[in-house]
Design a protein around this motif. Structure first.
Motif, PDB file in Angstrom:
ATOM      1  N   ASN A   1       0.818  -1.341  -0.183  1.00 48.49           N
ATOM      2  CA  ASN A   1       0.066  -0.048   0.165  1.00 48.49           C
ATOM      3  C   ASN A   1       0.794   1.188   0.062  1.00 48.49           C
ATOM      4  OD1 ASN A   1      -2.461  -1.187  -0.160  1.00 48.49           O
ATOM      5  ND2 ASN A   1      -2.539  -1.378   2.010  1.00 48.49           N
ATOM      6  N   GLY A   2       2.112   1.128   0.503  1.00 49.53           N
ATOM      7  CA  GLY A   2       2.854   2.289   0.482  1.00 49.53           C
ATOM      8  C   GLY A   2       2.156   3.589   1.223  1.00 49.53           C
ATOM      9  N   CYS A   3       1.441   3.499   2.503  1.00 49.50           N
ATOM     10  CA  CYS A   3       0.886   4.526   3.113  1.00 49.50           C
ATOM     11  C   CYS A   3       1.612   5.650   3.826  1.00 49.50           C
ATOM     12  CB  CYS A   3       0.114   4.013   4.355  1.00 49.50           C
ATOM     13  SG  CYS A   3      -1.095   2.623   4.195  1.00 49.50           S
ATOM     14  N   ARG A   4       1.083   6.786   3.415  1.00 46.65           N
ATOM     15  CA  ARG A   4       1.882   8.044   4.059  1.00 46.65           C
ATOM     16  C   ARG A   4       1.658   8.162   5.492  1.00 46.65           C
ATOM     17  NH1 ARG A   4       4.573  11.032   0.473  1.00 46.65           N
ATOM     18  NH2 ARG A   4       4.039  10.686  -1.772  1.00 46.65           N
ATOM     19  N   LEU A   5       2.544   7.890   6.247  1.00 46.58           N
ATOM     20  CA  LEU A   5       2.254   7.826   7.819  1.00 46.58           C
ATOM     21  C   LEU A   5       2.876   9.139   8.184  1.00 46.58           C
ATOM     22  CD1 LEU A   5       3.863   4.369   8.732  1.00 46.58           C
ATOM     23  CD2 LEU A   5       1.643   4.959   8.045  1.00 46.58           C
ATOM     24  N   HIS A   6       2.104   9.625   9.231  1.00 48.26           N
ATOM     25  CA  HIS A   6       2.410  10.736  10.084  1.00 48.26           C
ATOM     26  C   HIS A   6       2.600  10.226  11.438  1.00 48.26           C
ATOM     27  CE1 HIS A   6       1.538  13.626   6.688  1.00 48.26           C
ATOM     28  NE2 HIS A   6       0.464  12.721   6.522  1.00 48.26           N
ATOM     29  N   VAL A   7       3.710  10.574  12.142  1.00 45.74           N
ATOM     30  CA  VAL A   7       3.859  10.296  13.342  1.00 45.74           C
ATOM     31  C   VAL A   7       4.256  11.343  14.348  1.00 45.74           C
ATOM     32  CG1 VAL A   7       5.493   8.583  14.593  1.00 45.74           C
ATOM     33  CG2 VAL A   7       5.128   8.011  12.323  1.00 45.74           C
ATOM     34  N   ASP A   8       3.427  11.312  15.234  1.00 43.83           N
ATOM     35  CA  ASP A   8       3.547  12.668  16.183  1.00 43.83           C
ATOM     36  C   ASP A   8       4.097  12.164  17.341  1.00 43.83           C
ATOM     37  OD1 ASP A   8       3.022  14.617  17.668  1.00 43.83           O
ATOM     38  OD2 ASP A   8       0.823  14.973  17.835  1.00 43.83           O
ATOM     39  N   GLU A   9       5.574  12.750  17.268  1.00 45.98           N
ATOM     40  CA  GLU A   9       6.540  12.365  18.284  1.00 45.98           C
ATOM     41  C   GLU A   9       6.244  12.873  19.610  1.00 45.98           C
ATOM     42  OE1 GLU A   9      10.480  12.111  15.543  1.00 45.98           O
ATOM     43  OE2 GLU A   9       9.306  14.115  15.620  1.00 45.98           O
ATOM     44  N   LYS A  10       5.600  14.319  19.626  1.00 44.69           N
ATOM     45  CA  LYS A  10       5.033  14.950  20.989  1.00 44.69           C
ATOM     46  C   LYS A  10       3.960  14.312  21.477  1.00 44.69           C
ATOM     47  CE  LYS A  10       7.342  19.117  19.092  1.00 44.69           C
ATOM     48  NZ  LYS A  10       7.005  20.651  18.882  1.00 44.69           N
ATOM     49  N   ASN A  11       3.061  13.388  20.755  1.00 48.95           N
ATOM     50  CA  ASN A  11       1.942  12.958  21.349  1.00 48.95           C
ATOM     51  C   ASN A  11       1.986  11.281  21.473  1.00 48.95           C
ATOM     52  OD1 ASN A  11      -0.716  12.797  22.324  1.00 48.95           O
ATOM     53  ND2 ASN A  11      -1.425  12.941  20.221  1.00 48.95           N
ATOM     54  N   GLY A  12       3.061  11.016  21.999  1.00 50.35           N
ATOM     55  CA  GLY A  12       3.293   9.442  22.299  1.00 50.35           C
ATOM     56  C   GLY A  12       3.332   8.536  21.044  1.00 50.35           C
ATOM     57  N   TYR A  13       4.093   9.337  19.973  1.00 45.93           N
ATOM     58  CA  TYR A  13       4.268   8.354  18.855  1.00 45.93           C
ATOM     59  C   TYR A  13       3.194   8.201  18.101  1.00 45.93           C
ATOM     60  CZ  TYR A  13       9.250   9.285  19.998  1.00 45.93           C
ATOM     61  OH  TYR A  13      10.334   9.717  20.353  1.00 45.93           O
ATOM     62  N   ALA A  14       1.981   8.858  18.279  1.00 48.14           N
ATOM     63  CA  ALA A  14       0.834   8.464  17.405  1.00 48.14           C
ATOM     64  C   ALA A  14       0.852   8.574  15.894  1.00 48.14           C
ATOM     65  CB  ALA A  14      -0.524   9.479  17.888  1.00 48.14           C
ATOM     66  N   VAL A  15       0.379   7.247  15.527  1.00 45.05           N
ATOM     67  CA  VAL A  15       0.398   7.402  14.080  1.00 45.05           C
ATOM     68  C   VAL A  15      -0.792   7.567  13.433  1.00 45.05           C
ATOM     69  CG1 VAL A  15       1.114   5.545  12.278  1.00 45.05           C
ATOM     70  CG2 VAL A  15       2.383   5.830  14.241  1.00 45.05           C
ATOM     71  N   THR A  16      -0.929   8.273  12.161  1.00 44.47           N
ATOM     72  CA  THR A  16      -2.005   8.410  11.447  1.00 44.47           C
ATOM     73  C   THR A  16      -1.484   8.331   9.903  1.00 44.47           C
ATOM     74  OG1 THR A  16      -1.774  10.878  11.112  1.00 44.47           O
ATOM     75  CG2 THR A  16      -2.995  10.133  13.001  1.00 44.47           C
ATOM     76  N   GLY A  17      -2.701   7.899   9.316  1.00 40.76           N
ATOM     77  CA  GLY A  17      -2.446   7.687   7.539  1.00 40.76           C
ATOM     78  C   GLY A  17      -2.317   6.348   7.473  1.00 40.76           C
ATOM     79  N   ASN A  18      -2.307   5.367   8.217  1.00 39.62           N
ATOM     80  CA  ASN A  18      -2.037   4.062   8.120  1.00 39.62           C
ATOM     81  C   ASN A  18      -3.245   3.479   7.763  1.00 39.62           C
ATOM     82  OD1 ASN A  18      -2.370   4.582  11.092  1.00 39.62           O
ATOM     83  ND2 ASN A  18      -2.478   2.341  11.308  1.00 39.62           N
ATOM     84  N   ARG A  19      -3.049   2.426   6.661  1.00 36.25           N
ATOM     85  CA  ARG A  19      -4.573   1.467   6.501  1.00 36.25           C
ATOM     86  C   ARG A  19      -4.587   0.284   7.480  1.00 36.25           C
ATOM     87  NH1 ARG A  19      -4.258   2.045   0.086  1.00 36.25           N
ATOM     88  NH2 ARG A  19      -3.022   4.125   0.089  1.00 36.25           N
ATOM     89  N   CYS A  20      -3.615  -0.125   8.071  1.00 34.54           N
ATOM     90  CA  CYS A  20      -3.705  -1.318   8.808  1.00 34.54           C
ATOM     91  C   CYS A  20      -2.758  -1.239  10.027  1.00 34.54           C
ATOM     92  CB  CYS A  20      -3.119  -2.470   8.033  1.00 34.54           C
ATOM     93  SG  CYS A  20      -1.208  -2.492   7.539  1.00 34.54           S
ATOM     94  N   ALA A  21      -2.737  -2.033  10.648  1.00 36.96           N
ATOM     95  CA  ALA A  21      -2.271  -2.203  12.193  1.00 36.96           C
ATOM     96  C   ALA A  21      -0.755  -2.188  12.126  1.00 36.96           C
ATOM     97  CB  ALA A  21      -2.719  -3.194  13.181  1.00 36.96           C
ATOM     98  N   ARG A  22      -0.375  -2.996  11.077  1.00 35.17           N
ATOM     99  CA  ARG A  22       1.208  -3.174  10.646  1.00 35.17           C
ATOM    100  C   ARG A  22       1.798  -1.631  10.607  1.00 35.17           C
ATOM    101  NH1 ARG A  22       2.272  -7.825   6.767  1.00 35.17           N
ATOM    102  NH2 ARG A  22       1.694  -6.123   5.249  1.00 35.17           N
ATOM    103  N   GLY A  23       1.055  -0.814   9.861  1.00 28.17           N
ATOM    104  CA  GLY A  23       1.574   0.503   9.492  1.00 28.17           C
ATOM    105  C   GLY A  23       1.985   1.395  10.881  1.00 28.17           C
ATOM    106  N   GLU A  24       0.973   1.229  11.755  1.00 31.34           N
ATOM    107  CA  GLU A  24       1.382   1.967  12.964  1.00 31.34           C
ATOM    108  C   GLU A  24       2.464   1.268  13.804  1.00 31.34           C
ATOM    109  OE1 GLU A  24      -1.338   2.900  17.107  1.00 31.34           O
ATOM    110  OE2 GLU A  24      -2.351   1.538  15.501  1.00 31.34           O
ATOM    111  N   GLU A  25       2.578  -0.053  13.660  1.00 30.76           N
ATOM    112  CA  GLU A  25       3.599  -0.593  14.353  1.00 30.76           C
ATOM    113  C   GLU A  25       4.900  -0.153  13.719  1.00 30.76           C
ATOM    114  OE1 GLU A  25       5.042  -4.882  14.650  1.00 30.76           O
ATOM    115  OE2 GLU A  25       3.267  -4.879  14.976  1.00 30.76           O
ATOM    116  N   TYR A  26       4.882  -0.125  12.403  1.00 32.19           N
ATOM    117  CA  TYR A  26       6.108   0.197  11.631  1.00 32.19           C
ATOM    118  C   TYR A  26       6.592   1.753  11.973  1.00 32.19           C
ATOM    119  CZ  TYR A  26       8.892   1.857   7.958  1.00 32.19           C
ATOM    120  OH  TYR A  26      10.041   2.558   7.063  1.00 32.19           O
ATOM    121  N   GLY A  27       5.550   2.701  11.907  1.00 29.67           N
ATOM    122  CA  GLY A  27       5.704   4.225  12.322  1.00 29.67           C
ATOM    123  C   GLY A  27       6.311   4.358  13.388  1.00 29.67           C
TER     124      GLY A  27
END
Length: 117
Positions: A11-37
């Protein structure tokens, strides 16, 4: 906010990782993307592929790789160790070339069978 492209699936999702908010990940289409980010921002790892010298085979270099992903900061130390490795044919896929790559606890293994001349 750190922006990444996920490499876990096609899928090549564009992830946005908020380092100031506990490394919250958005833009992922699956749980693996969140884990990767999260992992990429907190403790990035890579599988290292390279070659080492080999004698008595058709080719002068044998492809090798780490058996699993290692910390990104250890890559240059492992490459330095591999620079001194000299194999002698025959070597088979999966043969351990370096038992503990730069203290990572990860072996480096042959990635190709190289028969003796």
């Amino acid at each position: 906010m750190k922006e990444l492209i996920c490499i876990v699936c096609p899928n090549g999702c564009r992830l946005h990782v908020d380092e100031k908010n506990g490394y919250a990940v958005t833009g992922n289409r699956c749980a693996r993307g969140e884990e990767y980010g999260k992992a990429e921002c907190t403790h990035p790892t890579r599988v290292l592929t390279s070659t080492v010298a080999i004698g008595g085979a058709v080719h002068r270099r044998c492809p090798v790789k780490t058996a699993r992903a290692i910390p990104k900061e250890a890559l240059f130390a492992v490459m330095h160790e591999l620079n001194g490795v000299r194999l002698t044919a025959p070597v088979h896929v999966g043969d351990v070339v370096l038992a503990d790559a730069a203290g990572t606890g990860c072996p480096v293994v042959a990635a190709k069978t190289m028969e003796a001349l």
